[in-house]
Write an enzyme that holds these catalytic residues in place. Structure first.
Site, PDB file in Angstrom:
ATOM      1  N   ASP A 152       0.640  -1.109  -0.055  1.00  0.00           N
ATOM      2  CA  ASP A 152      -0.217  -0.003   0.026  1.00  0.00           C
ATOM      3  C   ASP A 152       0.752   1.836   0.340  1.00  0.00           C
ATOM      4  OD1 ASP A 152      -2.490   1.289   0.247  1.00  0.00           O
ATOM      5  OD2 ASP A 152      -3.196  -0.152   1.926  1.00  0.00           O
TER       6      ASP A 152
ATOM      7  N   ASP B   9     -10.881   2.109  -3.002  1.00  0.00           N
ATOM      8  CA  ASP B   9     -11.794   1.888  -1.966  1.00  0.00           C
ATOM      9  C   ASP B   9     -13.599   1.502  -2.439  1.00  0.00           C
ATOM     10  OD1 ASP B   9      -8.775   1.358  -0.254  1.00  0.00           O
ATOM     11  OD2 ASP B   9      -8.907   3.557   0.737  1.00  0.00           O
TER      12      ASP B   9
HETATM   13  C1  GLA Z   1      -5.994   2.155   2.422  1.00  0.00           C
HETATM   14  C2  GLA Z   1      -6.383   0.736   1.770  1.00  0.00           C
HETATM   15  C3  GLA Z   1      -7.325  -0.041   2.013  1.00  0.00           C
HETATM   16  C4  GLA Z   1      -6.630  -0.172   3.178  1.00  0.00           C
HETATM   17  C5  GLA Z   1      -6.284   0.592   4.259  1.00  0.00           C
HETATM   18  C6  GLA Z   1      -5.297  -0.147   4.989  1.00  0.00           C
HETATM   19  O1  GLA Z   1      -6.752   2.777   2.469  1.00  0.00           O
HETATM   20  O2  GLA Z   1      -6.949   1.342   0.086  1.00  0.00           O
HETATM   21  O3  GLA Z   1      -7.569  -1.126   1.376  1.00  0.00           O
HETATM   22  O4  GLA Z   1      -5.650  -1.498   2.664  1.00  0.00           O
HETATM   23  O5  GLA Z   1      -5.239   1.773   3.657  1.00  0.00           O
HETATM   24  O6  GLA Z   1      -5.122   0.872   6.400  1.00  0.00           O
END
Ligand code: GLA
Length: 744
Positions: free
Chosen positions: A480, A558
């Site tokens: 990420d 997301d």
């Molecule tokens: C980001 C990602 C999510 C999740 C969060 C965790 O927002 O896009 O899918 O993994 O971080 O903190």
């Protein structure tokens, strides 16, 4: 002449031309005319040297025959005293100089203060499937190497290398990967994708008017706000299924810029590569600067075929873990616990989810953020990559073993380029973050950017990732990246120091950071060849062909609301293969406070690499049974969805009815995923006319919901395409799937 021939499944055979010819990637020089022809799949790209010694674009369109030549290149004469030849001649790699004021590809300051360049042809060589043409400046010791690599799927990669052959230092202020001249004319339209957090891959198509449009990232990474993809068609001719399309995308996960320019003289060009914003590269004696790859294609098969070419290309040439000459494995069904638990979990609560996930048909269980350091919320812990005993008193092993006993493999979340100020790492190494002296460090999500351009940060990152993967049976990392850059200072950059700061030297951080990221992933994958990786950046903030050469899949957004997701996925598939597109089924109400039935959520997520993110411990028995039935159905169509030919039959943008279809390369299986947003006026669902089938073959219909399919069990391909399939979808958020298996 060099020929590479590989038979590609799914490439239709033109009359009189063999499939092998079509699948060829050929670089064909014509020395007498000083012309070069790069043939890739069904298209040809050509350039030649004109009477001034300038390399100019000659052709980019349908494939020319193996003996075709073009008229000898000739510069465009001066049109007026304020319309010099240098500006209107379609140079292959226009540098700023000699009165060239259209968008240029290169601008440097020479050691003696000369700020112009006039590039002339020097030499050319063919190595394997790659053509290299060398240009050199008429006065300064600077060479430009232009590369053209041909791929049989119908794509060429173009990039450049700027080489200092002198003894002084050149300052490079702009170095594009390539400039692409479109055929002279008007009536073009231009498509691009913009976005935002929870709203990525939004498509735009507008007439290409005189002037410039700029798509770019200044965020340090690929960006949520725009994606480095474009397509240009002809307004009167180009549709989803037919007409000319010139298209392309960059392989770079840092700041990028893509300029589309049309002039009053009916000329159009696209220049793309490193962003010029805050860019500088000191090119020392004997050194080179290599630019990212710009992948380009042409088709006369409309926007749908452009996407299919890119998908085939990514499957065959870009994605990692391809068997020799073959394809990467289709993606497993992932369960990810983020939306169910966020960071509030223990090993036991994760295992309760894992047990349900296995029952629902998942093949991989992924623990997301919150397993390390003092990470109970997003204020602390980033950078402290040890398993927290609070949540996992015996470490990860018992959890991983249990996950294996449920028949799934195990994955885990990491965010290696970030640090919370509240972390042991930051307390030990405050100098490791990007920063300017005495300047505040802007936090986003309470985190700072590590300066991965530093060799010590790079080594630290590789070492802890290597240890994590070596000590635990981890099949998969979700990698990420949850903020954009600010205060991009690097006072330890080569050529800079706290005592003698050199802003130009520090600006190399934009390129070095990305190169080091690539190096860490490449080393990790080389040492752990079975490891798979997903690229995530608060959703789709790092989706490009540079990262996709190193990661098996990406997280497009997301936003998992099924309705929004249809639009996001519609945009995504224009530039990227469904195989790389991870899509989870999550809980309702969604982000948009929308209630959508379980089946609709599944059938939307089936458009790519299906995953589940819902809190399955709260699913009823009936919902669990339905989930298991839907994942079982998906497993029977997965390879076709992920690696087949995608036909966007009806766009979801502004339409109540929408469908996508996938056809396996040998046409033995097809799948239709169909949606009804809202029934109105008691209207019946329109027949769905399929595409890409074998018209002479008979197909057996295997409906996910037999009560939603009206028609015969065995139907001719010609009937499925000509008359279509009648589906009984009604009410709001109805959906179904139909698989078609060729029987003769
Ligand atoms: C980001 C990602 C999510 C999740 C969060 C965790 O927002 O896009 O899918 O993994 O971080 O903190």
């Amino acid at each position: 002449m060099l020929k590479l021939c590989r038979t590609l499944p799914g490439i239709a055979v033109w009359p009189f031309v063999s499939a092998c010819m079509l699948a060829q990637a050929t670089v064909r020089p014509h020395p007498e005319r000083q012309q070069w022809f790069v043939d890739a799949g069904k298209m040809t790209y050509a350039m030649g040297v004109n009477e001034q010694g300038t390399l100019q674009s000659l052709y980019f369109g349908p494939r020319l025959g193996p003996h075709a030549v073009l008229p000898v290149a000739h510069s465009v004469p001066e049109r007026a005293s304020q319309g010099p030849s240098s500006e209107t001649t379609p140079q292959e790699y226009p540098a700023w100089g000699a009165g060239n004021f259209t968008e240029t590809a290169l601008k440097v300051t020479s050691p003696n203060g000369d700020r112009t360049l006039i590039l002339k042809y020097d030499s050319a060589a063919v190595k394997g499937d790659t053509l290299e043409i060398v240009l050199k400046d008429a006065t300064q010791p600077l060479r430009v190497h232009l590369y053209y690599q041909a791929f049989p799927e119908g794509v060429i990669a173009r990039w450049s290398r700027i080489e200092n052959t002198g003894t002084g230092v050149f300052g490079v202020e702009d170095a594009a990967s390539a400039a692409l001249s479109l055929p002279d004319g008007t009536g073009y339209n231009h498509s691009w994708m913009t976005g935002m957090w929870a709203g990525e891959f939004q498509m735009h198509t507008e007439p290409l008017e005189v002037g410039k449009t700029v798509q770019e990232s200044r965020t340090g990474h690929t960006s949520l706000n725009a994606n480095p993809w474009f397509a240009v068609g002809k307004t009167a001719e180009t549709t989803e299924e037919a007409g000319p399309v010139w298209f392309g995308e960059l392989g770079w996960s840092g700041n990028w810029r893509l300029v589309t320019e049309a002039t009053s003289l009916h000329q159009a060009r696209i220049v793309a590569g490193f962003n010029t914003f805050d860019f500088h590269w000191n090119l020392a004696a004997g050194q080179s600067l290599e630019t990212p790859k710009f992948y380009l294609g042409y088709t006369d098969g409309g926007n749908g075929e452009a996407s299919r070419i890119l998908s085939r290309f990514q499957l065959h040439e870009i994605l990692p873990m391809r068997a020799a000459g073959g394809l990467p494995k289709p993606r497993p069904i992932i369960y990810n616990s983020w939306e169910a638990t966020e960071m509030n979990f223990t090993g036991d609560t994760q295992l309760a989810l894992a047990e349900r996930a296995a029952k629902a048909g998942a093949e991989r269980f992924v623990i997301d953020d919150g397993w390390f350091g003092k990470r109970d919320d997003d204020h602390a812990g980033l950078g402290d990559w040890y398993v927290t005993p609070k949540k996992f008193p015996q470490g990860l092993k018992p959890v991983i073993d249990k996950v294996h006993s449920y028949g799934m493999d195990f994955g885990i979340w990491v965010e290696p380029e970030m640090v919370n100020p509240d972390s042991d790492l930051y307390r030990q190494h405050p100098e490791w973050v990007m920063q300017f002296p005495n300047r505040q460090q802007t936090q986003m999500r309470n985190q700072l950017m590590l300066n991965l351009a530093r060799p010590d940060v790079k080594e630290w990152m590789f070492n802890w990732l290597d240890k994590l993967v070596s000590e635990n049976d981890i099949a998969f990392l979700k990698w990420d990246y949850n903020r954009v850059w600010s205060e991009a200072g690097w006072n330890a950059a080569p050529g800079s120091s706290p005592e003698h700061p050199n802003a130009d030297a520090e600006k190399t951080i934009y390129v070095t950071q990305v190169r080091n990221l690539y190096e860490v992933i490449d080393r990790l994958r080389a040492k752990h060849p079975k490891l798979e990786i997903e690229s995530c950046s608060s959703g789709g903030g790092r989706v490009d062909l540079g990262i996709l050469q190193r990661t098996d899949e990406v997280w497009p957004s997301d936003n998992t609301d099924a309705l929004d997701r249809q639009n996001i996925q519609y945009g995504f598939t224009h530039g990227y293969t469904p195989q790389a597109m991870v899509a989870w089924v999550t809980d309702v109400p969604s982000m948009d406070h929308r209630m959508v039935p379980v089946q609709y959520r599944f059938v939307v997520a089936m458009q790519g690499s299906l995953g589940i993110g819902a809190n399955l411990t709260k699913f009823s028995d009936a919902e669990m049974d339905l989930s298991a039935k839907l994942t079982a159905f998906y497993k029977t169509i997965r390879t076709t969805v992920q690696q087949g030919e995608l036909y966007r039959l009806q766009s979801p943008m502004g339409s109540d009815e929408s469908q996508v279809e996938y056809v396996s390369p040998d046409k033995s299986q097809a799948v239709v995923l169909a949606y009804l947003h809202s029934q109105r006026l008691m209207l019946r669902y329109d027949p769905v006319k399929l595409r890409g089938l074998d018209p002479a073959a008979m197909y057996r219909v295997r409906a996910l919901d037999p009560n939603k399919y009206v028609g015969d069990v065995t139907v001719a391909g010609s009937v499925l395409m000509g008359a279509g399939v009648q589906l009984k979808l009604q009410g709001d958020y109805d959906s179904t799937a139909v698989a078609l298996e060729r029987v003769q």
